[in-house]
Design a protein around this motif. Structure first.
Motif, PDB file in Angstrom:
ATOM      1  N   GLY A  37       0.989  -0.984   0.108  1.00 49.71           N
ATOM      2  CA  GLY A  37       0.365   0.214  -0.475  1.00 49.71           C
ATOM      3  C   GLY A  37       0.781   1.380  -0.275  1.00 49.71           C
ATOM      4  O   GLY A  37       0.088   2.637  -0.448  1.00 49.71           O
ATOM      5  N   ARG A  38       2.049   0.778   0.903  1.00 53.14           N
ATOM      6  CA  ARG A  38       2.635   2.800   0.650  1.00 53.14           C
ATOM      7  C   ARG A  38       3.075   2.934  -0.703  1.00 53.14           C
ATOM      8  O   ARG A  38       3.313   4.501  -0.983  1.00 53.14           O
ATOM      9  CB  ARG A  38       4.111   2.327   1.681  1.00 53.14           C
ATOM     10  N   GLY A  39       3.953   1.860  -1.313  1.00 60.16           N
ATOM     11  CA  GLY A  39       3.591   2.694  -3.583  1.00 60.16           C
ATOM     12  C   GLY A  39       2.382   2.627  -3.724  1.00 60.16           C
ATOM     13  O   GLY A  39       2.638   3.646  -4.404  1.00 60.16           O
ATOM     14  N   CYS A  40       1.500   2.631  -3.016  1.00 58.23           N
ATOM     15  CA  CYS A  40       0.327   3.370  -3.710  1.00 58.23           C
ATOM     16  C   CYS A  40      -0.550   4.971  -3.496  1.00 58.23           C
ATOM     17  O   CYS A  40      -1.013   5.035  -3.679  1.00 58.23           O
ATOM     18  CB  CYS A  40      -0.979   2.404  -3.948  1.00 58.23           C
ATOM     19  N   GLY A  41       0.065   5.068  -2.099  1.00 53.41           N
ATOM     20  CA  GLY A  41      -0.234   6.120  -1.898  1.00 53.41           C
ATOM     21  C   GLY A  41      -0.985   5.923  -0.458  1.00 53.41           C
ATOM     22  O   GLY A  41      -1.822   7.062   0.699  1.00 53.41           O
ATOM     23  N   ILE A  42      -1.520   4.572   0.202  1.00 54.82           N
ATOM     24  CA  ILE A  42      -1.577   3.947   1.327  1.00 54.82           C
ATOM     25  C   ILE A  42      -0.629   4.230   2.513  1.00 54.82           C
ATOM     26  O   ILE A  42       0.368   3.070   2.213  1.00 54.82           O
ATOM     27  CB  ILE A  42      -2.316   3.057   1.395  1.00 54.82           C
ATOM     28  N   SER A  43      -0.339   5.263   3.591  1.00 48.22           N
ATOM     29  CA  SER A  43       0.629   5.257   4.472  1.00 48.22           C
ATOM     30  C   SER A  43       0.337   4.734   5.583  1.00 48.22           C
ATOM     31  O   SER A  43       1.160   4.087   6.002  1.00 48.22           O
ATOM     32  CB  SER A  43       0.916   7.208   4.745  1.00 48.22           C
ATOM     33  N   ARG A  44      -0.902   4.045   5.647  1.00 41.21           N
ATOM     34  CA  ARG A  44      -1.364   3.454   6.782  1.00 41.21           C
ATOM     35  C   ARG A  44      -2.197   3.198   7.152  1.00 41.21           C
ATOM     36  O   ARG A  44      -3.188   3.537   6.337  1.00 41.21           O
ATOM     37  CB  ARG A  44      -1.485   4.311   8.018  1.00 41.21           C
ATOM     38  N   ILE A  45      -2.650   1.545   7.076  1.00 46.28           N
ATOM     39  CA  ILE A  45      -3.811   0.775   7.680  1.00 46.28           C
ATOM     40  C   ILE A  45      -3.404   0.937   8.612  1.00 46.28           C
ATOM     41  O   ILE A  45      -2.714  -0.914   9.709  1.00 46.28           O
ATOM     42  CB  ILE A  45      -3.531  -0.374   6.497  1.00 46.28           C
ATOM     43  N   ALA A  46      -4.407   0.975   9.953  1.00 33.96           N
ATOM     44  CA  ALA A  46      -4.551   0.304  11.294  1.00 33.96           C
ATOM     45  C   ALA A  46      -6.161   0.123  11.418  1.00 33.96           C
ATOM     46  O   ALA A  46      -7.302   0.221  11.154  1.00 33.96           O
ATOM     47  CB  ALA A  46      -4.902   2.066  11.641  1.00 33.96           C
ATOM     48  N   MET A  47      -6.110  -0.599  12.908  1.00 28.32           N
ATOM     49  CA  MET A  47      -7.114  -1.131  13.253  1.00 28.32           C
ATOM     50  C   MET A  47      -7.290  -1.286  14.336  1.00 28.32           C
ATOM     51  O   MET A  47      -6.277  -1.324  15.688  1.00 28.32           O
ATOM     52  CB  MET A  47      -6.902  -3.235  13.154  1.00 28.32           C
ATOM     53  N   THR A  48      -8.439  -0.568  14.970  1.00 26.77           N
ATOM     54  CA  THR A  48      -9.205  -0.199  16.181  1.00 26.77           C
ATOM     55  C   THR A  48     -10.296  -1.314  16.702  1.00 26.77           C
ATOM     56  O   THR A  48     -11.270  -1.796  16.064  1.00 26.77           O
ATOM     57  CB  THR A  48     -10.098   1.168  16.336  1.00 26.77           C
ATOM     58  N   GLU A  49     -10.085  -1.903  17.604  1.00 22.21           N
ATOM     59  CA  GLU A  49     -11.158  -3.238  18.201  1.00 22.21           C
ATOM     60  C   GLU A  49     -11.303  -2.287  19.777  1.00 22.21           C
ATOM     61  O   GLU A  49     -10.764  -1.487  20.024  1.00 22.21           O
ATOM     62  CB  GLU A  49     -10.139  -4.381  18.126  1.00 22.21           C
ATOM     63  N   PHE A  50     -12.708  -2.623  19.957  1.00 21.22           N
ATOM     64  CA  PHE A  50     -12.976  -2.497  21.081  1.00 21.22           C
ATOM     65  C   PHE A  50     -14.077  -3.827  21.308  1.00 21.22           C
ATOM     66  O   PHE A  50     -14.144  -4.374  20.284  1.00 21.22           O
ATOM     67  CB  PHE A  50     -13.804  -1.245  21.555  1.00 21.22           C
ATOM     68  N   ASN A  51     -14.422  -3.910  23.248  1.00 23.55           N
ATOM     69  CA  ASN A  51     -15.027  -4.766  23.599  1.00 23.55           C
ATOM     70  C   ASN A  51     -16.154  -4.820  22.984  1.00 23.55           C
ATOM     71  O   ASN A  51     -16.765  -3.672  22.949  1.00 23.55           O
ATOM     72  CB  ASN A  51     -14.640  -5.033  24.987  1.00 23.55           C
ATOM     73  N   GLU A  52     -17.362  -5.575  22.528  1.00 24.88           N
ATOM     74  CA  GLU A  52     -18.375  -5.628  22.797  1.00 24.88           C
ATOM     75  C   GLU A  52     -19.170  -5.196  23.531  1.00 24.88           C
ATOM     76  O   GLU A  52     -19.395  -5.784  24.602  1.00 24.88           O
ATOM     77  CB  GLU A  52     -18.927  -6.849  22.568  1.00 24.88           C
ATOM     78  N   SER A  53     -20.579  -4.717  23.620  1.00 21.81           N
ATOM     79  CA  SER A  53     -21.552  -4.191  24.448  1.00 21.81           C
ATOM     80  C   SER A  53     -21.943  -5.673  25.513  1.00 21.81           C
ATOM     81  O   SER A  53     -22.403  -6.062  24.672  1.00 21.81           O
ATOM     82  CB  SER A  53     -22.249  -3.372  23.900  1.00 21.81           C
ATOM     83  N   GLN A  54     -22.208  -5.596  26.227  1.00 23.61           N
ATOM     84  CA  GLN A  54     -22.763  -6.310  27.314  1.00 23.61           C
ATOM     85  C   GLN A  54     -24.469  -5.963  27.830  1.00 23.61           C
ATOM     86  O   GLN A  54     -25.364  -6.469  29.109  1.00 23.61           O
ATOM     87  CB  GLN A  54     -21.653  -6.508  28.241  1.00 23.61           C
ATOM     88  N   ALA A  55     -24.464  -5.058  27.078  1.00 21.35           N
ATOM     89  CA  ALA A  55     -26.166  -4.013  27.448  1.00 21.35           C
ATOM     90  C   ALA A  55     -26.848  -5.064  27.879  1.00 21.35           C
ATOM     91  O   ALA A  55     -26.752  -5.981  26.564  1.00 21.35           O
ATOM     92  CB  ALA A  55     -26.224  -2.865  26.933  1.00 21.35           C
ATOM     93  N   ALA A  56     -28.830  -4.907  28.251  1.00 23.20           N
ATOM     94  CA  ALA A  56     -29.280  -5.825  28.529  1.00 23.20           C
ATOM     95  C   ALA A  56     -29.775  -6.314  27.148  1.00 23.20           C
ATOM     96  O   ALA A  56     -30.498  -7.371  26.944  1.00 23.20           O
ATOM     97  CB  ALA A  56     -29.424  -5.557  29.489  1.00 23.20           C
ATOM     98  N   SER A  57     -29.730  -5.294  26.960  1.00 24.15           N
ATOM     99  CA  SER A  57     -30.996  -5.040  25.416  1.00 24.15           C
ATOM    100  C   SER A  57     -30.185  -4.338  23.610  1.00 24.15           C
ATOM    101  O   SER A  57     -28.690  -3.709  24.425  1.00 24.15           O
ATOM    102  CB  SER A  57     -32.132  -3.975  25.201  1.00 24.15           C
ATOM    103  N   THR A  58     -30.648  -5.111  22.685  1.00 23.63           N
ATOM    104  CA  THR A  58     -30.389  -5.090  21.168  1.00 23.63           C
ATOM    105  C   THR A  58     -30.264  -3.668  21.841  1.00 23.63           C
ATOM    106  O   THR A  58     -29.000  -2.886  21.336  1.00 23.63           O
ATOM    107  CB  THR A  58     -30.969  -5.156  20.390  1.00 23.63           C
ATOM    108  N   GLU A  59     -31.778  -2.239  21.414  1.00 21.78           N
ATOM    109  CA  GLU A  59     -30.935  -1.427  22.012  1.00 21.78           C
ATOM    110  C   GLU A  59     -30.430  -0.415  22.553  1.00 21.78           C
ATOM    111  O   GLU A  59     -29.183   0.550  21.411  1.00 21.78           O
ATOM    112  CB  GLU A  59     -32.990  -0.634  22.035  1.00 21.78           C
TER     113      GLU A  59
END
Length: 160
Positions: free
Chosen positions: A31-53
């Motif tokens: 990607g660097r050679g194509c103009g994509i300087s960075r690919i970053a991944m941000t992960e976070f824990n899934e919500s454990q709230a009681a309802s889908t909403e």
């Protein structure tokens, strides 16, 4: 241009993580050679709230907070638009050529995305009408990013 993957849930050690890391490493290198300087991944824990909403709302707030300030946001959702690999590469090319600073790919939790996240996204992208496990979606997205970069670079990985 920078690419960001913002995902609910964390990949645990195992084959999916190994494969995701392999595609990420490949995409970053080419990607660097194509103009994509960075690919970053941000992960976070899934919500454990009681309802889908409540889960959707909590995860939506976390995704919104993790988005780069000025970005083209792509929400991955089964109700979205399906693109061929060459069309996905063309999408990245248009943003590279147009000077887009950040493209962010958003992967929701098991309940999907809050309506506010889908509404804020500039594009809703689908990997087909089937429901995919989030750990596989991450691998599929990284493979498609790598494939798009190979298309942009003229690399023989993609065969049409």
């Amino acid at each position: 241009m920078r690419l960001a993957i913002i995902a609910a849930g964390r990949l645990k050690p195992g084959p999916e993580r190994t494969l995701a890391e392999d595609y990420l490493k490949r995409a970053q290198g080419l990607g660097r050679g194509c103009g994509i300087s960075r690919i970053a991944m941000t992960e976070f824990n899934e919500s454990q709230a009681a309802s889908t909403e409540l889960r959707l709302a909590e995860e939506g707030r976390i995704i919104a907070a993790a988005l780069p300030d000025i970005s083209f946001a792509v929400a991955l959702d089964e109700r979205g638009k399906a693109l061929a690999s060459a069309d996905f590469a063309s999408l990245l090319r248009r943003h590279l050529d147009g000077g887009t600073g950040d493209v962010a790919f958003l992967i929701g939790g098991p309940d999907g995305h809050a309506p506010a996240v889908r509404d804020k996204a500039a594009l809703t992208l689908s990997f087909g009408p089937m429901t995919w496990p989030h750990r596989l979606v991450r691998v599929m997205l990284l493979e498609q990013i790598y494939r798009a970069i190979t298309i942009l670079a003229g690399h023989p990985y993609h065969r049409a």
